[in-house]
Motif scaffolding. Sequence first.
Motif, PDB file in Angstrom:
ATOM      1  N   GLU A 169      40.130  39.408  37.138  1.00 22.55           N
ATOM      2  CA  GLU A 169      39.339  38.325  36.452  1.00 22.55           C
ATOM      3  C   GLU A 169      38.365  37.796  37.745  1.00 22.55           C
ATOM      4  N   PRO A 192      44.977  42.934  25.771  1.00 23.09           N
ATOM      5  CA  PRO A 192      46.259  42.722  25.946  1.00 23.09           C
ATOM      6  C   PRO A 192      46.675  42.483  27.604  1.00 23.09           C
ATOM      7  N   PRO A 193      47.612  41.614  27.855  1.00 21.19           N
ATOM      8  CA  PRO A 193      48.001  41.539  29.054  1.00 21.19           C
ATOM      9  C   PRO A 193      48.492  42.555  29.816  1.00 21.19           C
ATOM     10  N   ASN A 194      49.256  43.622  29.013  1.00 26.16           N
ATOM     11  CA  ASN A 194      49.753  44.665  29.884  1.00 26.16           C
ATOM     12  C   ASN A 194      48.809  45.886  29.944  1.00 26.16           C
ATOM     13  N   TYR A 195      47.442  45.610  29.468  1.00 22.32           N
ATOM     14  CA  TYR A 195      46.388  46.557  29.777  1.00 22.32           C
ATOM     15  C   TYR A 195      45.974  46.759  31.300  1.00 22.32           C
ATOM     16  N   ARG A 198      49.183  39.384  21.987  1.00 24.04           N
ATOM     17  CA  ARG A 198      47.773  38.823  21.947  1.00 24.04           C
ATOM     18  C   ARG A 198      46.807  39.216  23.076  1.00 24.04           C
ATOM     19  N   LYS A 199      45.769  39.102  22.724  1.00 24.34           N
ATOM     20  CA  LYS A 199      44.633  39.499  23.769  1.00 24.34           C
ATOM     21  C   LYS A 199      44.128  38.325  24.735  1.00 24.34           C
ATOM     22  N   GLN A 200      43.807  38.434  25.824  1.00 20.94           N
ATOM     23  CA  GLN A 200      43.387  37.397  26.664  1.00 20.94           C
ATOM     24  C   GLN A 200      41.878  37.858  27.274  1.00 20.94           C
ATOM     25  N   LEU A 226      38.871  38.043  29.806  1.00 17.89           N
ATOM     26  CA  LEU A 226      38.748  38.677  30.938  1.00 17.89           C
ATOM     27  C   LEU A 226      37.045  38.583  31.105  1.00 17.89           C
ATOM     28  N   LEU A 283      43.752  42.109  33.773  1.00 22.09           N
ATOM     29  CA  LEU A 283      43.918  40.861  34.138  1.00 22.09           C
ATOM     30  C   LEU A 283      43.727  40.379  35.615  1.00 22.09           C
ATOM     31  N   GLU A 284      44.276  41.211  36.622  1.00 28.70           N
ATOM     32  CA  GLU A 284      44.073  40.879  37.929  1.00 28.70           C
ATOM     33  C   GLU A 284      42.519  41.035  38.513  1.00 28.70           C
ATOM     34  N   LEU A 313      46.454  45.887  37.056  1.00 26.66           N
ATOM     35  CA  LEU A 313      46.365  45.129  35.610  1.00 26.66           C
ATOM     36  C   LEU A 313      45.076  44.490  35.314  1.00 26.66           C
TER      37      LEU A 313
END
Lengths: 781, 161
Positions: B70, B20-23, B2-4, B6, B67-68, B65
């Motif tokens: 953000e 995606p969280p592993n992006y 699942r995408k999150q 950002l 998401l880091e 990452l």
Amino acid sequence: MPQQEYKLVGKSIPRVDSKAKVTGEAVFTADLELPRMLVAKILRSPYPHARILNIDVSKAKKLRGVHAVVTGKDTAGEKWGVFRYTRDQQLLCVDKVRYVGDEVAAVAAVDEDTALEALELITVEYEELPAVFDAWSAIAPGAALVHEDKPRNINVEVKIDVGDVDEAFARCHLVREDTFVAEEESYFMTEPYAVVANSHSDGSVEVWMPNASPHTKAKALSNALRIPLSQVNVRKITIGGAFGGRSDVFPAEFITCLLSLKTRRPVKLVYSREENTIATRKGHAMITTHKTGVDKEGRVLARESVAYLDGGAYSSTGPIATSVPFLCHEQAYNVPNVRFTGYRIYTNKPIGGMIRVHGRSFACGIDTQLDMIGKELGIDPVTMHLRNARKAGETTPTGSYVASCGMTECIEKTAAESNFLDKFNNPQPLRGIGMGVNSVQTGFPLGIRGGSQAFVKFHEDGGATVVSGVVDNGQGNDHMLVLIAAEELGLAPDDIRLISADTEVTPTDAGSYSMISTFGGGNAVKRAAEDAKAQIFEVASHMLEADPQDLVAANRKVFVRGAPDVGVSIAKIVRQALLMGRPIMGRGSFAPEVDQRREWITNPRGQLSQAFSFGATVTEVEVDPETGMVKALDVTCAQDCGFALNPMVVEGQFEGSVAFGGHGGMLSEEHRWHGGHCLNPTMLEYKIPVMKDMPRIKPIIVETIDPAGPYGAKEAGMSVAMSAAQAYCNAVGNALGIYFNHFPLTPERILDAIEKRKEGQGIRTAWEFQPARVIKTDDGT
Amino acid sequence: MRKQLLSLTVNGDPVELAVPPNYTLQEALRNDLGLKGVKEGCSEGVCGACTVLMNGAPVRACLTLALEAEGADIVTIEGLSKEGWLHPIQEAFVNLGAVQCGFCTPGMIMASKALLDRIPNPTDDDIEAALTGNFCRCTGYAKMRVAVRTAARELQEKAQD
Ligand code: FES
Ligand code: FES
């Protein structure tokens, strides 16, 4: 024209391509995005040597998002080889795999994850076969054969015998025989290999990839894909370094094209760092035995060299790679009687190709041994090198006339600048100084191409577009072409557009390998610009009522020599020419004068290359005997590049060459193996020089104005790369009083040599290796 | 996966992405924002070709990452020149011949920018320490050192004007 009259060439000006590179605008292959583009991945052999019994792709094909899966079945076993007689690499393996990494199957899918998942769904049944991993075991009678039709795994055998070697040895005052060993090194260009292919409904396919010759790639793809050559369009793209490692044709581009043709969609393949290392090319491991005889003054009268190159699984540029180490040496040194036997041996390892230092064990062996002989005779290295140095007007043993040669000047200048003799004669503990010299070709015939051609067309505003097949791998070829055209046409570099390395548009060119671009492509562009200029002068002569011979082009104008104020602008002349129905269109062609009958194996004699560069490097080091670590302090390098078209660019080439050939090449760079698996395929484990490692470098440009080079130019940097390797090796040896014969000189090797060092045993190499000998095959040949 | 969502600032512009969280940040910048000046040389944090500035500090986009990032302020090579004017570091790289193939160049320049933002008048050791994690296979680094020194001088003169 006297040099001082040049407006642009000979001056340090920024490269025309550098702005796009500092802004991130320059597009490399992996940066390309096309609508509906698919991602390709390749399934590789996990075994060094195995028979393929069956490949089942049915599950992979069914995976959602997978658009195509290809195997050897889709290729009809099509094989690639640089020469007709070396076609031994299937573009996708059909019957056997021959190294860990050999291409077995490939998929195209909507994204990377899907493509990787599909690879896991492919099942391949293998029957493992015994494998060979080094030259000695591969040539042993009864060893497993990598290619069944090649007994003793001998891929290539080069034999050269000039003069009367045996008679000359008998006359020698001193004869030495020593054996030198070098492991494989790698390119590690910063850009990993990548291919984008886009097939069209008219049957054509466009291809982008790092390459050293778009026209060679197009030809090979046309043959393999069975598509007319005019329909395979290799496009221009920015290239992140080559160093010899992009010269060949790889299965990657074939596979990507195949997938694009199958899916009718653009396909992108980007290699991982590991793939770039194992599945493009690498340097050869090499064993060389040099037997050298000299007179009392240290002049080499005779030399016999036997070399074994560990070639890996396929031929690649094998005949060239086997010959060039010797050829560089016969250019650099005047050796009247010489015999060379070179073997390239198949092993179950990744494929060996051409790399910046041609044959580390050969080149460094020559200069190490020369130092040893000098020591025995009480002659210093500078004198030894000077006494044996090649001179202009001489002919090499295999028959190349040397028209220009600044070898002596390179030796003298580096020796003087580094204060060599002073330091050599007054040694400081653990400090060492060493010198190396070498020479490279400026292009040689490959039997698959002619010279280079170019066009120059004009725009109505007086600007021009140059069209040339020359490719830029990063060394600055684009800039070189623009600079030459601008110089000839009296324009500024900004006035010139360049279309290059696009096989649909650009005329043929030899490719950028073998250091030919300046000499070949540069000359072709110069001639095209001269042709355009003659047309401009013809029109201008009417406008200025002057003889065309009295005209000069400069500052975007044409004027009568000596009267720059009354000229007409080139723009005006171009428009006038259009009105007259004679648009300015320059054409130029240049083919180096080489002996086309020369062939690497069957006929290694005749003019190899029209010009040769020569170089000398001096390296000073400090060695820590506790850790075996070497600190390079100063490097002084000189090369006869003919004429420096852009001194800043030439210096940059020298500096890069010191880092690649000398520093990394001799101190750290080598691959390690286990059962055919490369243990250090990534940048983390394979140590290339970083900024902190690099010493001060003093580049010295030597100019001899070659009679045939553009403005006298030859090539920039390769003779430094090679001589730097030799200089580093001799400097470390000098610091420790050890003659090293196993390269590179890693801390482990240095410590081992220190430990094994025995005093009072005469002048000997650090290690005893089994000498390379002429191989007697079963049929008695 | 699942995408999150950002949100971050890239080269001065606010950006919202679903990833995606592993992006990695490298994937987000290259694939979603088309910032291809963020190069991919090794994907394992070794070569430095992917160096970007995150809140002013140099980071390896391939090891970060997405998401880091953000809320972070990201600057890539594309954000360095303003309205077609090269930054003095870019200028120095061009004029002093520090660019050959150009693949390492964006990362090298971003690492230099981070250095000069932090130490306006760096010693040779400072330059080496800051750039030694950025691999260049073409230049032997000699002209890069000179370019960074020259850019430092240029920037300081500008600051004084
Ligand atoms: S790609 Fe990120 S460090 Fe190499
Ligand atoms: S310029 Fe090519 S890697 Fe640095």
